[in-house]
Design a protein around this motif. Sequence first.
Motif, short mmCIF file in Angstrom:
data_model
loop_
_atom_site.label_atom_id
_atom_site.label_comp_id
_atom_site.label_asym_id
_atom_site.label_seq_id
_atom_site.Cartn_x
_atom_site.Cartn_y
_atom_site.Cartn_z
N ASP A 29 18.04 -14.51 13.43
CA ASP A 29 18.76 -13.41 12.79
C ASP A 29 17.50 -12.55 12.29
O ASP A 29 17.70 -11.12 12.37
CB ASP A 29 19.24 -13.96 11.44
N GLY A 30 16.43 -12.83 12.02
CA GLY A 30 15.49 -11.91 11.53
C GLY A 30 14.00 -12.69 11.91
O GLY A 30 13.99 -13.72 12.01
N PHE A 31 13.05 -11.80 11.66
CA PHE A 31 11.67 -12.51 11.70
C PHE A 31 10.89 -12.93 10.37
O PHE A 31 11.29 -12.10 9.42
CB PHE A 31 10.81 -11.46 12.46
N GLN A 32 10.41 -14.11 10.22
CA GLN A 32 9.90 -14.50 8.97
C GLN A 32 8.60 -14.72 9.22
O GLN A 32 7.91 -15.01 10.22
CB GLN A 32 10.49 -15.88 8.48
N THR A 33 7.57 -14.07 8.15
CA THR A 33 6.38 -14.44 8.03
C THR A 33 5.62 -15.60 7.70
O THR A 33 4.68 -15.95 8.19
CB THR A 33 5.84 -13.50 7.24
N GLN A 34 6.30 -16.68 7.18
CA GLN A 34 5.87 -17.89 6.89
C GLN A 34 6.88 -18.79 7.40
O GLN A 34 7.57 -18.84 7.73
CB GLN A 34 5.97 -18.05 5.30
N MET A 66 0.68 -1.30 -0.09
CA MET A 66 0.11 0.20 0.02
C MET A 66 1.01 1.06 0.03
O MET A 66 1.97 1.31 0.67
CB MET A 66 -1.00 -0.12 1.18
N ASN A 67 0.40 2.24 -0.72
CA ASN A 67 1.14 3.32 -0.93
C ASN A 67 1.37 3.95 0.59
O ASN A 67 0.34 4.09 1.34
CB ASN A 67 0.56 4.37 -1.91
N THR A 68 2.34 4.84 0.78
CA THR A 68 2.39 5.66 2.14
C THR A 68 1.19 6.61 2.27
O THR A 68 0.72 6.62 3.30
CB THR A 68 3.76 6.25 2.29
N HIS A 69 1.23 7.34 1.18
CA HIS A 69 -0.21 8.46 1.47
C HIS A 69 -1.40 7.83 1.34
O HIS A 69 -2.21 8.17 2.13
CB HIS A 69 -0.06 9.16 -0.02
N VAL A 70 -1.86 6.65 0.86
CA VAL A 70 -3.10 6.06 1.04
C VAL A 70 -3.08 5.55 2.54
O VAL A 70 -4.03 5.65 2.86
CB VAL A 70 -3.06 4.70 -0.06
N ARG A 126 4.84 -4.94 5.13
CA ARG A 126 6.35 -5.49 5.48
C ARG A 126 6.16 -7.07 5.54
O ARG A 126 6.85 -7.65 4.94
CB ARG A 126 6.73 -4.99 6.80
N ALA A 127 5.06 -7.55 6.20
CA ALA A 127 4.85 -9.06 6.00
C ALA A 127 4.61 -9.72 4.74
O ALA A 127 5.14 -10.72 4.29
CB ALA A 127 3.87 -9.56 6.81
N ALA A 128 4.10 -8.67 3.96
CA ALA A 128 3.77 -9.18 2.61
C ALA A 128 4.92 -9.33 1.73
O ALA A 128 5.13 -10.23 0.71
CB ALA A 128 2.73 -8.25 1.87
N ALA A 129 6.03 -8.62 1.95
CA ALA A 129 7.11 -8.39 1.42
C ALA A 129 8.20 -9.56 1.69
O ALA A 129 9.17 -9.91 1.16
CB ALA A 129 7.71 -6.99 1.53
#
Length: 143
Positions: A138-143, A1-5, A64-67
């Motif tokens: 090391d980092g968080f994963q969404t899946q 989603m766009n930042t402005h939206v 971020r999670a979708a990325a």
Amino acid sequence: MNTHVRIVVTLLLGALVFAVTTVAVTAGFEPQIEFSLLIGLPVGLSAGLTGLFAGYVLLWYRDRAAAGAVPERAVRLRLAALATIADFVVVTAAGVALYVYGDGSLGISLLVAGLPVTLPLAAAIGYGLAGSSRGEQDGFQTQ
């Protein structure tokens, strides 16, 4: 989603939550208190700011999670937003319960002065707790 939206959506969400909460609290206290708007406005402002903060953070986290990999900052802010929502619900319920079943002035004080104090504290505690349970990942994963 766009930042402005995302900004426009969260501003609309915050304004809607502010308006609905202010009207509901003012109408709820109107039979017992003549100037019930003096209670409704601070509670509505706290609700609107909570909706604004939580809405923006949760939409940002969703993007971020979708990325893929979610940065630690996003996880911390998400927990801070959820803690703020939970705090608003708990403190509001406690304030109304104190007003109805206990000392009325203490319940009103909790609603008017307690919410603005506890909401930032809940956000800070939620942000801090998110980092303490990370462990050696090391980092968080969404899946």
